[in-house]
Design an enzyme around this catalytic site. Structure first.
Site, mmCIF file in Angstrom:
data_model
loop_
_atom_site.group_PDB
_atom_site.id
_atom_site.type_symbol
_atom_site.label_atom_id
_atom_site.label_comp_id
_atom_site.label_asym_id
_atom_site.label_seq_id
_atom_site.Cartn_x
_atom_site.Cartn_y
_atom_site.Cartn_z
ATOM 1 N N TRP A 71 7.214 0.168 3.825
ATOM 2 C CA TRP A 71 7.699 0.864 2.631
ATOM 3 C C TRP A 71 9.108 1.392 2.855
ATOM 4 C CZ3 TRP A 71 8.878 6.076 1.238
ATOM 5 C CH2 TRP A 71 8.769 7.003 2.272
ATOM 6 N N THR A 120 7.485 27.110 5.275
ATOM 7 C CA THR A 120 6.153 26.546 5.059
ATOM 8 C C THR A 120 5.101 27.519 5.554
ATOM 9 O OG1 THR A 120 7.178 24.411 5.519
ATOM 10 C CG2 THR A 120 4.791 24.441 5.312
ATOM 11 N N SER A 179 12.572 5.760 -14.009
ATOM 12 C CA SER A 179 11.472 6.520 -14.593
ATOM 13 C C SER A 179 11.414 7.936 -14.023
ATOM 14 C CB SER A 179 10.162 5.772 -14.341
ATOM 15 O OG SER A 179 9.073 6.621 -14.568
ATOM 16 N N SER A 180 11.501 8.045 -12.700
ATOM 17 C CA SER A 180 11.433 9.373 -12.081
ATOM 18 C C SER A 180 12.592 10.247 -12.512
ATOM 19 C CB SER A 180 11.504 9.277 -10.558
ATOM 20 O OG SER A 180 10.449 8.553 -10.071
ATOM 21 N N ASP A 215 6.145 21.244 -26.778
ATOM 22 C CA ASP A 215 6.132 19.899 -26.188
ATOM 23 C C ASP A 215 7.209 19.875 -25.116
ATOM 24 O OD1 ASP A 215 6.028 17.090 -25.675
ATOM 25 O OD2 ASP A 215 5.311 16.765 -27.716
ATOM 26 N N ARG A 250 1.950 1.375 15.233
ATOM 27 C CA ARG A 250 1.596 1.251 13.823
ATOM 28 C C ARG A 250 2.070 -0.103 13.292
ATOM 29 N NH1 ARG A 250 6.112 4.916 10.598
ATOM 30 N NH2 ARG A 250 4.979 4.188 8.788
ATOM 31 N N GLU A 285 12.237 13.082 -0.261
ATOM 32 C CA GLU A 285 11.137 12.440 -0.976
ATOM 33 C C GLU A 285 9.779 12.976 -0.517
ATOM 34 O OE1 GLU A 285 10.642 10.475 -3.473
ATOM 35 O OE2 GLU A 285 8.596 9.794 -3.108
ATOM 36 N N SER A 323 -1.156 27.341 -5.441
ATOM 37 C CA SER A 323 -0.816 28.730 -5.746
ATOM 38 C C SER A 323 -1.389 29.173 -7.084
ATOM 39 C CB SER A 323 0.702 28.915 -5.771
ATOM 40 O OG SER A 323 1.256 28.528 -4.548
ATOM 41 N N HIS A 327 0.843 -1.199 0.000
ATOM 42 C CA HIS A 327 0.000 0.000 0.000
ATOM 43 C C HIS A 327 0.877 1.247 0.000
ATOM 44 C CE1 HIS A 327 -2.826 3.108 1.306
ATOM 45 N NE2 HIS A 327 -2.031 3.347 2.335
ATOM 46 N N LYS A 382 4.365 30.240 3.152
ATOM 47 C CA LYS A 382 3.450 29.855 2.083
ATOM 48 C C LYS A 382 2.002 29.924 2.536
ATOM 49 C CE LYS A 382 6.289 27.149 -0.802
ATOM 50 N NZ LYS A 382 5.732 27.743 -1.998
ATOM 51 N N HIS A 398 15.333 13.102 11.848
ATOM 52 C CA HIS A 398 14.167 13.224 12.731
ATOM 53 C C HIS A 398 13.296 11.960 12.666
ATOM 54 C CE1 HIS A 398 11.929 15.576 9.320
ATOM 55 N NE2 HIS A 398 11.738 14.290 9.177
ATOM 56 N N HIS A 399 13.580 11.089 11.716
ATOM 57 C CA HIS A 399 12.893 9.797 11.694
ATOM 58 C C HIS A 399 13.595 8.779 12.582
ATOM 59 C CE1 HIS A 399 10.304 10.953 8.294
ATOM 60 N NE2 HIS A 399 11.349 11.660 7.909
ATOM 61 N N HIS A 447 13.490 11.861 3.452
ATOM 62 C CA HIS A 447 12.872 13.143 3.773
ATOM 63 C C HIS A 447 12.725 14.051 2.563
ATOM 64 C CE1 HIS A 447 10.842 15.991 6.159
ATOM 65 N NE2 HIS A 447 11.482 16.868 5.437
ATOM 66 N N TYR A 494 9.130 15.850 0.422
ATOM 67 C CA TYR A 494 8.939 17.164 -0.194
ATOM 68 C C TYR A 494 8.711 17.052 -1.687
ATOM 69 C CZ TYR A 494 9.126 19.311 4.162
ATOM 70 O OH TYR A 494 8.774 19.655 5.430
HETATM 71 C C1 HEM Z 1 6.279 21.137 8.994
HETATM 72 C C2 HEM Z 1 6.553 20.116 8.261
HETATM 73 C C3 HEM Z 1 6.885 18.705 8.759
HETATM 74 C C4 HEM Z 1 7.492 18.285 9.903
HETATM 75 C C5 HEM Z 1 8.020 19.160 11.021
HETATM 76 C C6 HEM Z 1 7.553 16.838 9.854
HETATM 77 C C7 HEM Z 1 8.110 16.027 10.819
HETATM 78 C C8 HEM Z 1 8.092 14.648 10.802
HETATM 79 C C9 HEM Z 1 8.728 13.792 11.769
HETATM 80 C C10 HEM Z 1 9.525 14.288 12.979
HETATM 81 C C11 HEM Z 1 8.478 12.502 11.427
HETATM 82 C C12 HEM Z 1 8.982 11.240 12.132
HETATM 83 C C13 HEM Z 1 8.067 10.783 13.169
HETATM 84 C C14 HEM Z 1 8.445 9.445 13.728
HETATM 85 O O1 HEM Z 1 8.640 8.487 12.956
HETATM 86 O O2 HEM Z 1 8.538 9.347 14.963
HETATM 87 C C15 HEM Z 1 7.682 12.527 10.241
HETATM 88 C C16 HEM Z 1 7.221 11.397 9.583
HETATM 89 C C17 HEM Z 1 6.688 11.416 8.313
HETATM 90 N N1 HEM Z 1 6.400 12.551 7.568
HETATM 91 FE FE1 HEM Z 1 6.596 14.469 8.186
HETATM 92 N N2 HEM Z 1 6.974 16.406 8.709
HETATM 93 C C18 HEM Z 1 6.559 17.518 8.010
HETATM 94 C C19 HEM Z 1 5.951 17.531 6.777
HETATM 95 C C20 HEM Z 1 5.731 16.408 6.014
HETATM 96 C C21 HEM Z 1 5.283 16.436 4.641
HETATM 97 C C22 HEM Z 1 5.008 17.688 3.840
HETATM 98 C C23 HEM Z 1 5.171 15.147 4.245
HETATM 99 C C24 HEM Z 1 4.743 14.570 2.903
HETATM 100 C C25 HEM Z 1 4.021 15.158 2.029
HETATM 101 C C26 HEM Z 1 5.545 14.305 5.356
HETATM 102 C C27 HEM Z 1 5.538 12.934 5.326
HETATM 103 C C28 HEM Z 1 5.951 12.133 6.343
HETATM 104 C C29 HEM Z 1 5.937 10.686 6.289
HETATM 105 C C30 HEM Z 1 5.522 9.828 5.075
HETATM 106 C C31 HEM Z 1 6.392 10.235 7.519
HETATM 107 C C32 HEM Z 1 6.468 8.798 8.014
HETATM 108 C C33 HEM Z 1 7.531 7.994 7.432
HETATM 109 C C34 HEM Z 1 7.468 6.567 7.942
HETATM 110 O O3 HEM Z 1 7.944 6.321 9.038
HETATM 111 O O4 HEM Z 1 6.942 5.712 7.220
HETATM 112 N N3 HEM Z 1 5.873 15.120 6.414
HETATM 113 N N4 HEM Z 1 7.451 13.849 9.868
HETATM 114 CU CU LIG Z 2 11.024 13.620 7.424
#
Ligand code: HEM
Ligand SMILES: [Cu+2]
Lengths: 192, 529
Positions: free
Chosen positions: B145, B332, B173-174, B109, B454, B259, B272, B80, B335, B306-307, B257, B261
């Site tokens: 994932w 952010t 591809s990307s 094009d 989770r 990614e 916008s 998923h 914006k 931060h992950h 990370h 963005y």
């Molecule tokens: C102010 C902006 C953001 C902050 C401060 C932030 C912060 C964080 C942090 C600290 C985690 C890790 C949490 C943990 O695993 O304990 C996280 C996870 C995640 N964030 Fe964000 N994030 C932000 C914006 C975004 C955006 C814009 C996206 C995607 C469009 C995103 C997608 C994700 C995803 C997919 C995960 C989980 C990854 C995984 O463990 O599978 N975040 N974020």
């Molecule tokens: Cu991140």
């Protein structure tokens, strides 16, 4: 740039972008040695500079006591028993101590193993110095036998004040398949 | 889409005639055809990935194990995630880029049309391989994932080689898509279209393309190391051979990370475009939007750990990554401020694109706030790997990225098909999605704060009520998307004839060509004042 009437030069940009792609692919792999160097220098992630420390010549700081704990485990599928003789010792920084780790090989085969250390908190790993350790080398152990393996260490007196407990953990891995010539030679002779 | 063919025959007798039937789509190098294929592909993947989410939510409807066994459950969460990230969100953005970037900058094009064809056509193979691996003995990928080692090396099933191969194809591809976007933007702008006149969608994609070029190769490296560790005896991530599993996380998140963005910057561009159009005002702070996007992209390389707060990093590193992460919320915030300021005293109307864009601003901001909470190192020790994280990233990805893609689809459907979509059906789709998405994801925050982990097929009974609500929201959200499918088919087939510029306040070159956009546009570059 946009005003150019002739067909603009795409290949230059493409070449540069492709170079970046190749460069970043290589960078991904370069992270491996970079990571190791970084961790060895800083002690991050509880890594050791695996080398042997010089014998302790420093003075003992009797005003402080640090609790050093020992944890052992064996890798998945590894049949050995492996444990420390004592689960923790309290020592003064600068004081040298020997702790024995007991291993037994319950299988019918001669085996060779290696222990990989890790220290928590990572910061403490810079101050934990091993004069002698079974983890420096692969350890051969004949079928159905046991051994006591010594580890001699001291804590650097410069160890930060806020560290009161240091945990040293070892994971024992089966290296029989990837043994060094030294270890193979040792096991070829009857042990003791 | 038949309309597009019709238009082509009328307008472009001097061009070669595209073959008809399947070969037209197989061999096409036309940016509009390729854009449409990307969009349809992404929508199909959205439904496939969505069905897997339904399996997950059905299993979690009640505590205990009832429908699927845990190993299959893990495959569902893994695939998923992979499908939604690489199969739904990213191809949707590439499809939008293909359709809109040439029209927005006045180019005939994309710069590299043949490569464009390749970069699309390898994608279906990548996902066919990934999906086929589910049917192998031992099952498909089940390691999340994020494919952390040693889950993906020591403990993974035999299908891991297929997983690696399909990720390689997705990456290629990307990268090809990104190269195409960059070359197109640098070399194909119409006379007078200077960089600082480009629409923000073009700008955000330009920056996204550089992010892709920088990090997709690192992902390729990571999967390659997993492959060699598993099959060829290397020990990149195996402590027994001198490697380190924590290093996997560093390499993965160095890609991961940026990614996230990659999956949100184009959304910023879409919103916008839409908010000024329906507020009948110019975008507030155009240049600050450009700089904020660039700042976010730059900072996204400094926050990966931060992950990994709970991996035992030294305090100094934890603080460094905590502050850098928090710093990202500054651009952010710029914006969000600009979007709100654009609406301020505007004469706003609430057609469906605007509704989705507004929902995006509010719900994405909620996701940003939960991100800030997660960025606080000490509390992340509690939140990490709980449903709170799941709530966070679904707010930014579903009610963020996906909502912006929906907004874009509604905004440009009249241009693509030549017909107005059914506004009543669209409103139904919007309200059903808006309500269900919150029923689905908001309670997850509480489940997470209360400690529900989770990626788990079963849970203790105190979480039963929350999960039931969440699952109901999930089924409702899933069903609501079928409304969209129906609406799009209806709009392609017919509907009220769309004028060249169906939205009163819309700006940009794409509205100067007729609807549906002719097969070839801007063969002679427009004059941009
Ligand atoms: C102010 C902006 C953001 C902050 C401060 C932030 C912060 C964080 C942090 C600290 C985690 C890790 C949490 C943990 O695993 O304990 C996280 C996870 C995640 N964030 Fe964000 N994030 C932000 C914006 C975004 C955006 C814009 C996206 C995607 C469009 C995103 C997608 C994700 C995803 C997919 C995960 C989980 C990854 C995984 O463990 O599978 N975040 N974020
Ligand atoms: Cu991140």
């Amino acid at each position: 740039m946009a005003e150019q009437p002739t067909k603009p030069d795409n290949t230059r940009i493409i070449r540069r972008l492709l170079l970046t792609v190749v460069g970043m692919f290589a960078f991904g792999f370069a992270l491996v040695p970079l990571y190791n160097v970084f961790c060895d220098i800083t002690g991050f992630n509880g890594r050791f500079t695996d080398g042997q420390a010089a014998a302790n010549t420093r003075s003992v700081d009797t005003n402080r006591t640090v609790n050093v704990q020992f944890i052992t485990r064996v890798n998945k599928g590894m049949p050995w028993g492996f444990e420390p003789e004592v689960s923790s010792v309290r020592i003064h920084p600068g004081e040298t101590k020997v702790v024995n780790f007991l291993a037994n090989n319950p299988t019918g085969q001669n085996m060779i193993a290696q222990a990989i250390p890790s220290v928590a908190p990572g910061e403490a790993s810079l101050y934990l110095n091993k004069v002698e350790c079974f983890c420096f080398n692969q350890q051969p152990l004949a079928a159905e036998s046991k051994t006591a393996m010594p580890m001699q260490f001291y804590l650097d007196p410069d160890i930060p004040e806020h560290i009161h407990t240091v945990t040293l953990s070892y994971t024992m891995y089966d290296m029989t398949e990837n043994a060094t010539p030294d270890a193979l030679a040792a096991i070829a002779q009857p042990v003791n | 889409m038949s309309t597009v063919v019709g238009e082509m025959d009328q307008h472009d007798d001097h061009h070669h005639h595209a073959p008809s039937g399947i070969t037209r789509w197989l061999f096409t190098t036309n940016h509009k055809d390729i854009g449409s294929m990307y969009l349809w592909f992404s929508f199909i993947m959205f439904l496939v990935g969505g069905s897997m989410a339904m399996v997950i939510r059905a299993e979690l409807f009640q505590p205990g194990l009832q429908l699927v066994d845990p190993h299959f459950f893990n495959q569902m969460t893994t695939v998923h995630g992979l499908i939604m990230v690489f199969g739904a969100v990213m191809p949707a953005f590439t499809g939008l880029a293909n359709w809109m970037i040439p029209m927005m900058i006045g180019a005939p094009d994309m710069a590299l049309p043949r490569m464009n064809n390749w970069s699309f056509w390898i994608l279906p193979f990548a996902f066919a391989i990934l999906l086929a691996s589910l049917f192998m003995e031992g099952g498909g990928p089940a390691f999340g994932w994020t494919f952390y080692a040693p889950l993906s090396t020591t403990y993974s099933s035999d299908s891991t080689a297929l997983f690696v191969f399909s990720v390689h194809i997705m990456g290629i591809s990307s990268i090809m898509g990104a190269i195409n976007v960059i070359v197109t933007i640098m070399n194909m702008r119409a006379p007078g279209m200077s960089y600082m006149k480009m629409p923000l969608f073009v700008w955000t994609w330009f920056i996204t393309a550089f992010l892709l070029i920088a990090v997709m190769p690192v992902l390729a490296g990571a999967v390659t190391m997993v492959l060699t560790d598993k099959y060829f005896g290397t020990s990149f991530f195996d402590a027994a051979g001198g490697g380190d599993p924590v290093m996997f996380q560093h390499i993965f998140w160095f890609f991961g990370h940026p990614e996230v963005y990659i999956m949100i910057l184009p959304s910023f561009g879409i919103v916008s475009a839409i908010i000024p159009a329906f507020s009948r005002k110019r975008l507030f702070g155009y240049s600050s939007m450009v700089y904020a996007t660039a700042a976010i992209a730059g900072l996204s390389f400094l926050v990966w750990a931060h992950h990994m707060f709970t991996t035992g990093m030294p305090v100094f590193a934890e603080l460094f990554f905590m502050y850098c992460t928090m710093l990202i919320s500054v651009p952010t915030g710029v914006k969000v401020f600009n979007w709100v300021a654009t609406m301020w005293r505007g004469s706003i109307s609430f057609e469906t694109p605007m509704l989705f864009a507004l929902a995006f601003v509010i719900l994405f901001t909620i996701g940003g706030f939960s991100g800030l909470m997660l960025a606080i190192t000490p509390v992340d020790f509690q939140y990490h790997d709980t449903y709170f994280v799941v709530a966070h990233f679904h707010y930014v990805l579903v009610s963020g990225a996906i909502f912006s893609i929906m907004a874009a689809a509604y905004y440009w459907l009249p241009k693509w098909t030549g017909h107005m979509y059914d506004e009543g059906l669209a409103k139904l789709h919007f309200w059903a999605s808006l309500i269900s998405v919150n029923v689905l994801f908001f309670p997850m925050h509480f489940a997470g704060l209360a400690g529900m982990p989770r990626r788990i097929p079963d849970y203790s009974v105190q979480f039963a009520d929350i999960n039931q609500i969440v699952s109901i929201g999930g089924f409702a959200f899933g069903l609501s998307q079928l409304i969209f499918l129906w609406l799009v088919i209806k709009c392609v087939k017919g509907g009220k004839k769309a004028p060249a510029k169906p939205w009163e306040g819309a700006e940009g070159l794409e509205w100067t060509v007729p609807s549906p956009a002719p097969y070839h546009t801007f063969d002679t570059p427009p004059e941009v004042k």
